[in-house]
Write a protein that holds these residues in place. Structure first.
Motif, PDB file in Angstrom:
ATOM      1  N   ASN A 351       0.805  -1.220   0.000  1.00  0.00           N
ATOM      2  CA  ASN A 351       0.000   0.000   0.000  1.00  0.00           C
ATOM      3  C   ASN A 351       0.837   1.269   0.000  1.00  0.00           C
ATOM      4  N   PRO A 354       2.149   2.791  -4.953  1.00  0.00           N
ATOM      5  CA  PRO A 354       1.085   2.540  -5.936  1.00  0.00           C
ATOM      6  C   PRO A 354       1.567   1.732  -7.136  1.00  0.00           C
ATOM      7  N   ASP A 355       2.854   1.849  -7.462  1.00  0.00           N
ATOM      8  CA  ASP A 355       3.387   1.118  -8.611  1.00  0.00           C
ATOM      9  C   ASP A 355       4.322  -0.008  -8.174  1.00  0.00           C
ATOM     10  N   ASN A 361      -0.824  -5.689  -7.932  1.00  0.00           N
ATOM     11  CA  ASN A 361      -0.577  -4.843  -9.102  1.00  0.00           C
ATOM     12  C   ASN A 361      -0.388  -5.678 -10.369  1.00  0.00           C
ATOM     13  N   LYS A 429      -4.064  -0.294 -13.555  1.00  0.00           N
ATOM     14  CA  LYS A 429      -3.750   0.629 -12.469  1.00  0.00           C
ATOM     15  C   LYS A 429      -2.527   1.470 -12.811  1.00  0.00           C
ATOM     16  N   VAL A 433      -2.158   5.592 -12.700  1.00  0.00           N
ATOM     17  CA  VAL A 433      -1.100   6.314 -11.976  1.00  0.00           C
ATOM     18  C   VAL A 433      -0.307   7.188 -12.948  1.00  0.00           C
TER      19      VAL A 433
END
Length: 884
Positions: A351, A354-355, A361, A429, A433
């Motif tokens: 968490n 993000p990448d 992911n 995702k 981003v």
């Protein structure tokens, strides 16, 4: 008279402990008890004597309701507030009376609310409501805080004049202020509130309030000790506590004050540290806070480590899209590894990144928005934990509608061409981003306010709507830049329109105040000092043709420089050096190695005109030179969202500026010219030479140099790399390295006197004057670390620590501490990457949309500038204008 319900507040002093020393009640207390007992007997007798005949199982209609008490409200208004009405049938006692009491309390206008049964007459109940108005706050006096903080106390606790003063308001205010100051390290904060009734002719009940705040001193932690830990040392456990630190005078970034909320979070971090080392069952048995005589505290934490565990078999359940091997390569945890619950969770879903490279992911970046992954311990025999990673993949999700809201000035096509997520495309995702990052990099929106919002997720059909919310910021800037350098003040005035629309330039209605919205950049700039003037015009279109991110740019500039008179230390306006130039460039985003790379190309032409401008750099004072060059550059920029304050990523750029190799094709014998020039130079230096011989030699040298520099021949290489790393939240470290080299194809022709590097100062005058490149090195005067003619090589190293004060759109402010080192050299014979001039200092940067980046730096030079014998010392630099 029967008292049906009484909602009076209990006294605060009830329930206090008796005197522990004597455990004997004082004499006057016995007298009080006797009087109270006597009153109770009399009251009971009166109630019995006046007992009203009613049947508790029977409903009575209300005959009349009477209101008594100290109140400014009309009787009818209070009755309406209660919800009771004449003729209403009620039970005595019953729910209706209780409901009326609650409604009256709910108005937050009264206290001491009582409802009595006055009498029963003709089978009707006559009621009496007794109450008093809550007092209004008339005046507030706050003691114990600075005057500048009083307004905040009033606002936070809603203590404005006219506020109803209730017990709840007083209690809430005490609790709020106590918690507030404890969070700031004032552990012994005490808050006392006194109210004083106002006795005057005004019927409304009013009080004055005195709020006394005793914060005491900040409580610091002198020591943190652990008991019960054998596998993990005290030092490692203390390090795991990010916000709770013991006193260390060498530590600057983390304070040692005690904050309970942060301490509780750090206790969880202590347990995580055990889990990282295999101790899954570790727990905190107890923790103690000990007050020391020196007004500090010590923390003592007792832990139970439990037994160490290792990973056993790890099975993947439910995966069909990816094989077990592919998932194992992402998880990177093998059988027999020390159990690490924290690492396991990060490899499943990190968490904090993000990448991040994790299982979640992996699915989310390939369309599986509705997937879920959870770990389950299926066995823990012999301290070996067998795991199942249970995966619910769901259907692949596709973008249905993709929209942007909030772009009031920027045209839709400029925003939508930036989006990486398109209707009908597979959900990713990573693309979401990346879209947020590139919207922030445009510079038209507040990077901190960009928000991707998921709308209408439909797991059954596998669709999702995406809405990006943006907030416009000022895109036009007035550039006011000033500094001291080159013997005088250097000022810059410029207008920069960063979201221009050239197609609307002839539309009168588009001027609000200028045509905007197409993402083009138009800049007009004037820079002047006593010694030079520079005028420039720049225009760029980031999407030439509107289909691909191919940037077209052009610029026109004119510079006039006056020769410095060393005798009177003024500019000689009769001796000038003029430069007129034009540049055309194209830059294209690449797809390999990845699409963070950009390839740029530019062709430029400069005309250098000299009017009685003789210096040691070149000998012809009247003449001209032409510079036609091609520049190619490769850059990569993957910095995080906010271009003003990046928190991650890096920037690299490598450029090469090349002229045509004229000496290879023009047939000129530069070896002979060099020898002839050296001979004439010898005549100038010879004592036996006559004045005529010296004059002829000087004229010939000028003719030779005019021929050498008629068309400039050179190559120039630059490299720059910088990294951004968020050490802790918002604390960013930025290392930087730079290198530049100016060379010649033909050594007999020599290195040109233009395009050279001038190191030192605030970097004003970049790429101006004689094509010189001004390199910022704070702590020294402008261009003071290079010879008068400039260097052909330079290197620079910088380490900067940044922390934001505010990142609001109206003004982004951050402070910085820096250490730098660099130098310039005349040739590779002199080049030594470790022979540098060092400096350190502090600075502040303020970015306001209308003015660009403003700042001030205080730098201390630890070494000498040219012409100095000792260290330079302190230097102040003002940065006013757009400089990143």
């Amino acid at each position: 008279m029967k008292l049906l319900l009484n909602f009076k507040k209990e006294r605060e002093d009830l329930g206090k402990p008796v005197n522990k020393l004597t455990n004997i009640l004082p004499f006057y207390t016995y007298i009080k008890l006797c009087i109270a007992l006597l009153l109770l007997i009399v009251n009971c007798f009166n109630l019995q004597a006046q007992d009203l005949p009613y049947n508790s199982n029977k409903k009575y209609p209300i005959g009349k309701i009477k209101v008594q008490g100290n109140t400014s409200f009309a009787e009818l208004t209070i009755i309406n507030f209660s919800g009771l009405r004449k003729g209403q049938e009620i039970n005595i006692p019953g729910e209706e009376i209780g409901s009326a009491i609650k409604k009256l309390w709910g108005t937050k206008l009264f206290n001491n609310i009582e409802i009595y049964l006055a009498k029963i007459q003709n089978d009707s109940a006559y009621l009496e409501i007794r109450l008093a108005d809550l007092p209004q706050l008339n005046d507030l006096k706050v003691n114990g805080v600075k005057k500048s903080k009083i307004e905040g106390v009033i606002k936070d606790n809603k203590l404005k004049k006219g506020t109803k003063v209730t017990e709840n308001l007083i209690t809430t205010t005490k609790n709020f202020l106590t918690r507030k100051y404890k969070k700031d390290g004032f552990l012994n904060t005490k808050v006392h509130i006194n109210t004083i009734d106002i006795k005057d002719s005004i019927k409304t009940s009013r009080v004055n309030m005195v709020l006394n705040i005793d914060k005491g001193t900040k409580v610091k932690i002198s020591d943190i000790t652990f008991t019960g830990n054998n596998a993990v040392s005290d030092k490692k456990l203390r390090k795991a506590m990010k916000s709770t630190k013991k006193i260390n005078r060498l530590r600057v970034l983390k304070r040692s004050k005690f904050i309970d909320s942060a301490y509780q979070a750090d206790l969880s971090s202590v347990i995580d540290k055990f889990k990282e080392n295999g101790y899954r069952d570790a727990r905190i048995i107890s923790d103690s806070l000990i007050y020391n005589d020196d007004k500090t505290i010590s923390l003592q934490i007792n832990v139970n480590e439990g037994d160490p565990y290792t990973f056993g078999d790890i099975k993947f359940i439910g995966n069909t899209v990816y094989t077990d091997r592919e998932l194992s390569n992402i998880l990177r945890i093998r059988k027999g590894d020390t159990y690490n619950g924290v690492l396991l969770q990060k490899r499943i879903a990190d968490n904090s990144k993000p990448d991040g490279n994790d299982l979640t992911n992996l699915y989310q970046n390939n369309g599986y928005l509705f997937s879920s992954i959870r770990q389950v311990e299926v066995s823990a025999d012999d301290n070996v934990i067998d795991m199942e990673i249970r995966i619910t993949e769901g259907k692949p999700a596709y973008f249905n509608n993709v929209s942007v809201v909030g772009n009031d000035k920027t045209n839709d096509h400029v925003v939508y061409r930036t989006l990486r997520t398109r209707p009908g495309g597979l959900y990713s995702k990573a693309l979401v981003v990346r879209t947020v990052r590139e919207l922030g990099q445009l510079g038209f929106f507040d990077a901190q306010e960009i928000s991707p919002d998921f709308k209408n997720p439909n797991p059954v059909e596998g669709t999702i709507d995406m809405e990006y919310s943006v907030k416009e910021t000022g895109s036009s800037q007035i550039e006011l830049q000033g500094g001291y350098g080159g013997g005088g003040f250097i000022g810059t005035l410029g207008l920069s329109f960063n979201n221009f629309s050239i197609k609307d330039i002839f539309k009168k209605e588009a001027y609000k105040p200028i045509p905007m919205g197409d993402g083009q950049r138009l800049a007009l700039r004037l820079q002047a000092s006593r010694f030079y003037q520079t005028y420039s015009f720049q225009f760029s279109e980031p999407w030439l043709g509107g289909k691909k991110p191919v940037q077209f740019s052009t610029s026109i500039s004119h510079t006039k420089q006056f020769l410095y008179d060393y005798i009177n230390r003024r500019a000689d306006k009769s001796r000038s050096f003029n430069i007129t130039g034009i540049t055309f460039g194209l830059a294209k985003r690449l797809t390999v190695p990845d699409d963070f790379f950009t390839l740029s190309n530019a062709i430029s032409y400069q005309r250098y005109d000299l009017n009685n401008y003789n210096t040691g750099l070149f000998t012809f004072g009247d003449g001209f030179s032409n510079n036609l060059s091609y520049t190619v550059g490769l850059s990569r920029d993957n910095t995080s969202v906010d271009p003003i304050f990046p928190t991650g990523g890096s920037k690299f750029s490598a450029t090469a500026e090349l002229s045509f190799p004229y000496s290879a094709v023009n047939g000129v014998d530069y070896t002979a010219l060099k020898e002839e020039r050296n001979e004439n130079q010898s005549i100038l230096g010879s004592v036996s030479s006559t004045d005529l011989e010296r004059t002829n030699a000087q004229n010939r040298i000028s003719e030779i140099d005019q021929e050498r520099y008629n068309w400039l021949e050179f190559y120039k290489v630059n490299f720059k790399g910088e990294w951004y790393t968020e050490i802790t939240k918002n604390l960013v470290l930025r290392p930087l390295i730079e290198f530049g080299f100016l060379g010649a194809y033909n050594n007999d022709r020599g290195v040109i006197p233009f395009e050279r590097f001038f190191v030192g100062g605030d970097g004003l005058g970049t790429y101006s004057l004689d094509g010189r490149e001004a390199i910022q090195l704070r702590g020294y005067p402008n261009q003071s670390l290079s010879t008068q003619d400039g260097g052909t090589i330079y290197n620079k190293y910088s380490l900067e620590l940044r922390y934001p004060i505010t990142l609001k759109a109206s003004a982004k402010i951050y402070g910085a501490a820096f250490v730098e080192a660099g130098n310039s050299y005349n040739s590779f014979k002199d080049f030594n990457p470790f022979n540098v001039k060092r400096s350190a200092g502090l600075g502040v940067r303020i970015f306001m949309p209308a003015f660009g980046l403003l700042g001030i730096d205080f730098g201390h030079g630890f070494d000498n500038a040219l012409g100095e014998t000792g260290k330079h010392g302190w230097e102040t630099h003002f940065i006013i204008g757009q400089q990143f």
